[in-house]
Design a protein around this motif. Structure first.
Motif, PDB file in Angstrom:
ATOM      1  N   SER A 102       0.614  -1.288  -0.129  1.00 48.02           N
ATOM      2  CA  SER A 102      -0.116   0.030  -0.030  1.00 48.02           C
ATOM      3  C   SER A 102       0.697   1.423  -0.393  1.00 48.02           C
ATOM      4  O   SER A 102       1.632   1.339   0.524  1.00 48.02           O
ATOM      5  CB  SER A 102      -0.641  -0.074   1.291  1.00 48.02           C
ATOM      6  OG  SER A 102      -1.796   1.105   1.176  1.00 48.02           O
ATOM      7  N   PRO A 103       0.646   1.928  -0.678  1.00 52.63           N
ATOM      8  CA  PRO A 103       1.072   3.639  -0.937  1.00 52.63           C
ATOM      9  C   PRO A 103       1.241   4.477   0.134  1.00 52.63           C
ATOM     10  O   PRO A 103       0.995   5.637   0.634  1.00 52.63           O
ATOM     11  CB  PRO A 103       1.297   4.122  -2.167  1.00 52.63           C
ATOM     12  CG  PRO A 103      -0.421   3.735  -2.464  1.00 52.63           C
ATOM     13  CD  PRO A 103      -0.636   1.859  -1.618  1.00 52.63           C
ATOM     14  N   ALA A 104      -0.336   4.034   1.140  1.00 52.57           N
ATOM     15  CA  ALA A 104      -1.125   5.152   1.820  1.00 52.57           C
ATOM     16  C   ALA A 104      -1.760   4.312   2.958  1.00 52.57           C
ATOM     17  O   ALA A 104      -1.610   2.745   2.796  1.00 52.57           O
ATOM     18  CB  ALA A 104      -1.306   5.924   1.368  1.00 52.57           C
ATOM     19  N   GLY A 105      -1.613   4.822   4.197  1.00 54.43           N
ATOM     20  CA  GLY A 105      -2.034   4.205   5.008  1.00 54.43           C
ATOM     21  C   GLY A 105      -3.772   4.449   5.362  1.00 54.43           C
ATOM     22  O   GLY A 105      -4.177   4.835   4.572  1.00 54.43           O
ATOM     23  N   GLY A 106      -4.498   3.011   5.965  1.00 51.69           N
ATOM     24  CA  GLY A 106      -5.924   3.757   6.262  1.00 51.69           C
ATOM     25  C   GLY A 106      -6.629   2.040   5.102  1.00 51.69           C
ATOM     26  O   GLY A 106      -6.120   1.550   5.964  1.00 51.69           O
ATOM     27  N   LEU A 107      -7.729   2.080   4.226  1.00 52.67           N
ATOM     28  CA  LEU A 107      -8.400   0.814   4.230  1.00 52.67           C
ATOM     29  C   LEU A 107      -8.953   0.750   2.838  1.00 52.67           C
ATOM     30  O   LEU A 107      -8.965   1.233   1.956  1.00 52.67           O
ATOM     31  CB  LEU A 107     -10.121   0.953   4.729  1.00 52.67           C
ATOM     32  CG  LEU A 107     -10.270   1.619   6.418  1.00 52.67           C
ATOM     33  CD1 LEU A 107     -11.668   2.198   7.076  1.00 52.67           C
ATOM     34  CD2 LEU A 107      -9.668   0.775   7.243  1.00 52.67           C
ATOM     35  N   VAL A 108      -8.653  -0.675   2.164  1.00 53.37           N
ATOM     36  CA  VAL A 108      -8.445  -1.664   1.519  1.00 53.37           C
ATOM     37  C   VAL A 108      -9.687  -1.687   1.090  1.00 53.37           C
ATOM     38  O   VAL A 108     -10.378  -2.221   2.011  1.00 53.37           O
ATOM     39  CB  VAL A 108      -7.330  -2.220   0.783  1.00 53.37           C
ATOM     40  CG1 VAL A 108      -7.823  -3.376   0.142  1.00 53.37           C
ATOM     41  CG2 VAL A 108      -5.727  -2.126   1.021  1.00 53.37           C
ATOM     42  N   ARG A 109     -10.411  -1.623  -0.591  1.00 52.59           N
ATOM     43  CA  ARG A 109     -10.895  -1.651  -1.195  1.00 52.59           C
ATOM     44  C   ARG A 109     -10.549  -2.514  -2.679  1.00 52.59           C
ATOM     45  O   ARG A 109      -9.994  -1.705  -3.225  1.00 52.59           O
ATOM     46  CB  ARG A 109     -11.648  -0.263  -1.967  1.00 52.59           C
ATOM     47  CG  ARG A 109     -13.105  -0.257  -2.136  1.00 52.59           C
ATOM     48  CD  ARG A 109     -14.302   0.179  -2.099  1.00 52.59           C
ATOM     49  NE  ARG A 109     -13.787   1.742  -2.485  1.00 52.59           N
ATOM     50  CZ  ARG A 109     -14.099   3.274  -2.195  1.00 52.59           C
ATOM     51  NH1 ARG A 109     -14.813   3.335  -0.845  1.00 52.59           N
ATOM     52  NH2 ARG A 109     -13.532   4.129  -2.820  1.00 52.59           N
ATOM     53  N   PHE A 110     -11.132  -3.909  -2.755  1.00 61.65           N
ATOM     54  CA  PHE A 110     -10.314  -3.750  -4.169  1.00 61.65           C
ATOM     55  C   PHE A 110     -11.393  -4.427  -4.947  1.00 61.65           C
ATOM     56  O   PHE A 110     -12.819  -4.096  -4.788  1.00 61.65           O
ATOM     57  CB  PHE A 110     -10.349  -5.577  -3.469  1.00 61.65           C
ATOM     58  CG  PHE A 110      -9.193  -6.545  -2.410  1.00 61.65           C
ATOM     59  CD1 PHE A 110      -7.876  -6.157  -3.184  1.00 61.65           C
ATOM     60  CD2 PHE A 110      -9.637  -6.487  -0.992  1.00 61.65           C
ATOM     61  CE1 PHE A 110      -6.809  -6.120  -1.861  1.00 61.65           C
ATOM     62  CE2 PHE A 110      -8.232  -6.984  -0.356  1.00 61.65           C
ATOM     63  CZ  PHE A 110      -7.062  -6.796  -1.237  1.00 61.65           C
ATOM     64  N   ARG A 111     -10.619  -4.070  -6.626  1.00 64.76           N
ATOM     65  CA  ARG A 111     -11.419  -4.352  -6.929  1.00 64.76           C
ATOM     66  C   ARG A 111     -11.142  -5.216  -8.427  1.00 64.76           C
ATOM     67  O   ARG A 111     -12.077  -5.517  -8.860  1.00 64.76           O
ATOM     68  CB  ARG A 111     -10.818  -2.516  -8.099  1.00 64.76           C
ATOM     69  CG  ARG A 111     -11.055  -1.641  -7.676  1.00 64.76           C
ATOM     70  CD  ARG A 111     -12.794  -0.992  -7.042  1.00 64.76           C
ATOM     71  NE  ARG A 111     -12.999   0.224  -7.268  1.00 64.76           N
ATOM     72  CZ  ARG A 111     -14.545   0.485  -6.029  1.00 64.76           C
ATOM     73  NH1 ARG A 111     -15.125  -0.773  -6.298  1.00 64.76           N
ATOM     74  NH2 ARG A 111     -14.277   1.951  -5.952  1.00 64.76           N
TER      75      ARG A 111
END
Length: 318
Positions: A249-258
Motif C-alpha cells: 500500500s502506498p498509503a495508510g487506510g482501508l483497502v477496497r479491492f477492485r
C-alpha cells in the motif's frame, strides 16, 4: 508389516501412533501424530504431511476426512501420514515454531542434532524419503488465496516434469511453477529423486470447507492415478503461473479491492484503492503486468508499505 513411529500395520490394516522427535520444556517426550495404511497388495508408497506451518490447518482437515475413507483391503501399496508436523506452533496457533522462531518449511532435509525445527524436519524427512511420491499440504496462511499447487524444484531439475505431472493430477486448477527457497520439502524431495508437490489449499483462519474438498479430491486423484486404488482420473488443463507481482500500500487506510481471486488482470487495471475512515480516496494501485489475481490480505486496514495482494504472472495453460 509397515511402520512409522509407533504405528504398525499389517497388510490390509491401518494404525495410528506417534513419531517421537524430542522433549518439551518440562522434560516430557512429545511426538507427532502419524498413521500407516498398509494395502493388501504390493505397490508404491505415498507420504503425506500437513501443518508444517502451525496456523495452516486445511491440510489437517483433508487428512481428517481422507484417512478414514481409504479402505486398506482395496489398497495397493502403502500410505505414510504425518498429521501435524509443526507440533509447537500448532499448540499455540502460530505460523512459526515458537521454540526457535523458525519457519519449518525452510529447514528440510533437517538435522538430527540441530534446532527444534531441524530435528522435526529430519524425522519427517526420514519418513518421506521412504516414499515414491510426496504431498506436503499447505495453505496461504491466514490470507485469502486461490486453491493452487506449487512445483518448487525449478524447471531445470531432472524431476520437474514428474512434479508437474503430479501437480496436474492433484488438480486444483492453478499451479505455481517457480523454484522455491532452500529448505522447502518440495525442494528437498525431488533432490532425493521423489516427485514432490506443495498444494496450497486456499487461505483462511481455521479451515475452509471448500479448500478441504479440493484437497480431498486431490489426494484421491493421486491414489487412483498412480495405482494405489482402482479408478480413472481425467487430467483437466491447469492455469500455470511462473511468478508473482506483489503489491504493497502506498498509503495508510482501508483497502477496497477492485479484483477478486481468480479474475484475469490486465496491465494498468486497478487492483485496489485505499481510503480514509470516511471513504475518501487516498490512493489507487494498478497492475504492472497482466495475470491472475492470486492472493490478498484478509483485513482491510493497512499501513504505508504493508502487503496487500499478489498477481500471478507468466500465465499459460498446460
Amino acid at each position: 508389516m509397515k511402520t512409522l513411529g509407533t504405528a504398525s500395520a499389517a497388510p490390509g490394516e491401518m494404525d495410528t501412533g506417534r513419531l517421537q522427535v524430542g522433549e518439551t520444556r518440562d522434560g516430557g517426550e512429545f511426538g507427532l501424530p502419524v498413521a500407516v495404511i498398509n494395502g493388501v497388495e504390493d505397490g508404491p508408497t505415498l507420504y503425506v504431511q500437513a501443518v508444517s506451518d502451525g496456523d495452516e490447518l486445511n491440510g489437517l482437515g483433508v487428512l481428517q476426512r481422507v484417512v478414514p475413507q481409504i479402505p486398506p483391503e482395496d489398497l495397493s501399496g502403502t500410505i505414510l501420514v504425518v498429521g501435524i508436523v509443526n507440533y509447537h506452533a500448532f499448540q499455540v496457533a502460530e505460523h512459526r515454531n515458537p521454540i526457535d522462531d523458525t519457519k519449518m518449511n525452510r529447514t528440510y532435509p533437517g538435522d538430527e542434532s540441530g534446532t527444534s525445527s531441524e530435528r522435526i524436519a529430519a524425522a519427517t524427512f526420514g519418513a518421506a524419503s521412504r516414499a515414491d511420491l510426496i504431498l506436503d499440504l499447505h495453505q496461504g496462511s491466514t490470507s485469502r488465496m486461490l486453491n493452487e499447487v506449487r512445483v518448487r524444484c525449478g524447471k531445470r531439475h531432472r524431476l520437474h516434469d514428474d512434479c508437474l505431472e503430479l501437480a496436474k493430477v492433484f488438480g486444483c486448477g492453478h499451479v505455481l511453477d517457480q523454484k522455491g527457497p532452500d529448505g522447502q520439502l518440495a525442494r528437498a524431495g525431488p533432490d532425493e529423486g521423489i516427485p514432490t508437490i506443495d498444494p496450497e489449499l486456499g487461505g483462511c483462519v481455521g479451515w475452509d470447507e471448500e479448500s478441504i474438498r479440493y484437497g480431498v479430491k486431490g489426494v484421491f486423484n493421486v491414489l487412483e492415478y498412480y495405482g494405489f486404488l482402482d479408478g480413472d482420473v481425467t487430467l483437466d488443463s491447469q492455469i500455470r503461473a511462473t511468478g508473482f507481482d506483489r503489491y504493497g500500500s502506498p498509503a495508510g487506510g482501508l483497502v477496497r479491492f477492485r479484483k477478486d481471486l481468480g479474475e484475469v488482470v490486465d496491465a494498468g487495471e486497478v487492483l485496489f484503492e485505499v481510503t480514509d475512515p470516511f471513504g475518501q480516496l487516498k490512493a489507487e494501485v494498478t497492475a504492472d503486468d497482466g495475470g491472475i489475481f492470486w492472493r490478498s490480505r484478509r483485513l482491510p486496514q493497512v499501513a504505508t508499505g504493508e502487503y496487500v495482494c499478489s498477481v500471478g504472472t507468466g500465465i499459460d495453460e498446460f
